[in-house]
Design a protein around this motif. Sequence first.
Motif, short mmCIF file in Angstrom:
data_model
loop_
_atom_site.label_atom_id
_atom_site.label_comp_id
_atom_site.label_asym_id
_atom_site.label_seq_id
_atom_site.Cartn_x
_atom_site.Cartn_y
_atom_site.Cartn_z
N GLU A 53 0.85 -1.20 0.00
CA GLU A 53 0.00 0.00 0.00
C GLU A 53 0.88 1.25 0.00
O GLU A 53 1.91 1.27 0.68
N GLU A 54 0.49 2.24 -0.76
CA GLU A 54 1.19 3.52 -0.93
C GLU A 54 2.39 3.41 -1.88
O GLU A 54 2.90 4.42 -2.32
N ILE A 55 2.86 2.20 -2.19
CA ILE A 55 3.92 2.08 -3.19
C ILE A 55 3.35 1.54 -4.49
O ILE A 55 3.54 2.13 -5.55
N HIS A 56 2.61 0.44 -4.38
CA HIS A 56 2.03 -0.16 -5.59
C HIS A 56 0.56 0.18 -5.79
O HIS A 56 0.04 0.02 -6.89
N PHE A 57 -0.10 0.56 -4.73
CA PHE A 57 -1.53 0.87 -4.88
C PHE A 57 -1.96 1.80 -3.75
O PHE A 57 -1.27 1.92 -2.73
N ARG A 59 -5.53 2.48 -1.51
CA ARG A 59 -6.86 1.91 -1.30
C ARG A 59 -7.96 2.85 -1.79
O ARG A 59 -9.04 2.41 -2.14
N ALA A 60 -7.65 4.16 -1.85
CA ALA A 60 -8.67 5.11 -2.32
C ALA A 60 -8.91 4.98 -3.83
O ALA A 60 -9.93 5.43 -4.35
N TRP A 61 -7.96 4.39 -4.56
CA TRP A 61 -8.04 4.35 -6.03
C TRP A 61 -8.59 3.04 -6.57
O TRP A 61 -8.88 2.93 -7.76
N ALA A 66 -10.56 -5.83 -7.30
CA ALA A 66 -9.63 -5.57 -8.42
C ALA A 66 -8.19 -5.72 -7.96
O ALA A 66 -7.35 -6.25 -8.69
N LEU A 67 -7.89 -5.27 -6.76
CA LEU A 67 -6.52 -5.38 -6.24
C LEU A 67 -6.11 -6.85 -6.12
O LEU A 67 -4.99 -7.22 -6.49
N GLY A 68 -7.02 -7.66 -5.61
CA GLY A 68 -6.74 -9.10 -5.49
C GLY A 68 -6.48 -9.72 -6.85
O GLY A 68 -5.53 -10.49 -7.05
N ARG A 69 -7.28 -9.34 -7.82
CA ARG A 69 -7.08 -9.88 -9.18
C ARG A 69 -5.74 -9.42 -9.74
O ARG A 69 -5.04 -10.19 -10.38
N LYS A 70 -5.40 -8.16 -9.50
CA LYS A 70 -4.15 -7.64 -10.05
C LYS A 70 -2.95 -8.33 -9.41
O LYS A 70 -1.97 -8.66 -10.09
N LEU A 177 -4.14 9.69 -12.13
CA LEU A 177 -4.48 9.49 -10.72
C LEU A 177 -3.54 10.29 -9.82
O LEU A 177 -3.98 10.94 -8.87
N LEU A 178 -2.25 10.25 -10.15
CA LEU A 178 -1.27 10.98 -9.32
C LEU A 178 -1.51 12.49 -9.39
O LEU A 178 -1.20 13.22 -8.45
#
Length: 327
Positions: A53-57, A59-61, A66-70, A177-178
Amino acid sequence: MSLGACGEFGLIERIRAQVAGRDDILIGIGDDCCATVLPPGEILLTTTDLLLEEIHFRRAWTDLFALGRKAVAVNISDIAAMGGTPRTLSLGLGLPADLPPADFDQLIAGILSAAREYGAVLSGGDTCRSPGGLMLSVTVQGSIQPEQILRRSGARPGDLLYVSGTLGDSAWALRELLAGRTPEDALAQRHHRPTARLGLGQELAQRRLATALIDLSDGLRADLGHILAASGVGACVHAAALPLSPTFRAALAIEPGLLDLALAGGEDYELLWSAPSAAAVALATLSDELALPLTCIGAIVAGAGLKVIAADGSEYISAKMGYNHFA
Ligand code: ADP
Ligand code: MG
C-alpha cells in the motif's frame, strides 16, 4: 465485527473454506507445506511479487476485488513470460487491524477469481497483522517442459521484436491518478485490471515462435533492456510502429510527450519477445487465433543498447527511462 475478532486462524479458515481441491494438489492449505505433483518431465517455475500500500496501490483508487485480481495477474504474467503453466499460488498477507472484514472478503474473492481463471490453486500462505498498510506477497508456482522455457537471453541479431496488445494506457492512467484527475474508464481498467497474456506465452513456447521473452512490468525501455543485456545484443525500435489504443493515439497527436509513457511507463503486462523473421506468418496466425494484436516494433541488432527511431528517421530521445524503486 473486526478482522481482529476473527483471529489469524479464523481468517485462514475463511480463506480455506472457499478453495476447491485439485488432483495435482496432494496437500493444500492446512499443513506445514503444500505438496504438488508436476506432470512427468516438467520442472518447477517460481515467481513472487510484493504489493505494498502507498507504493504499488492506494486503497482510495482501487476496490479490493480488483486489487486481489491484479496481485494474481502480475505473478501469472511472469509465468507467461517463461512460457509456463501456473499450478499453485501462495499468499502472504500483512493486514492492518482496521481493515474492514468486507474489504478482506473482497480481496480474497478477487484473488480466488483470478487464480481460478488462470488455473492456479491457492495452496498456502501466511497471515499476519501489519502495523502499517496492507501488504500482499503473492508467489505463483508453475511448470514447463525444460526445453520449452523462454529466457531473456536468446535474442540474436536479425531477430524481429514483437509486443502484444497496446502500450502506455496503464501508465497514463497512473499519471492522471497521481495528478488528482480521474482517468477515462478504458485507461483505468488497463491500470487496475491488467490481463496476464498466459495463452500467448504458452503458445510462443510450444510453437517455438520466440528466441527471448519477457513481460512488460517496468516499461518497454527497461524490460527490453533486460533482454538486450541478457542476450548481449542491441535493438532498434520504430516509434511509429508502437501499438497504441485509439484513445492513446488521439491524445498523442495533441501531446507528443505521451510517447514516453508508451516507451517507458510501467504496468502494461504485455509480452515482449524476439523471433526469427521466419516466424512472422505463424505469429500473424497466432494473433488471429488469440484475437490479440501482435505487433512487430523493430529488430535485434549487433552491439548494445536500444535506439528508438522517430517517424522522421531521427533518433528519439526519451525523458523517462522506466521505473526503478531505488532510483
Ligand atoms: P505455519 O505456522 O506452519 O507457517 P500457519 O499457521 O501460518 O502455519 O498456516 C496454516 C496453514 O494455512 C498453512 O497451510 C498455510 O500455508 C495456510 N495459510 C496461512 N495463511 C494463508 C493465506 N493468507 N492464504 C492461504 N493459505 C494460508
Ligand atoms: Mg505461517
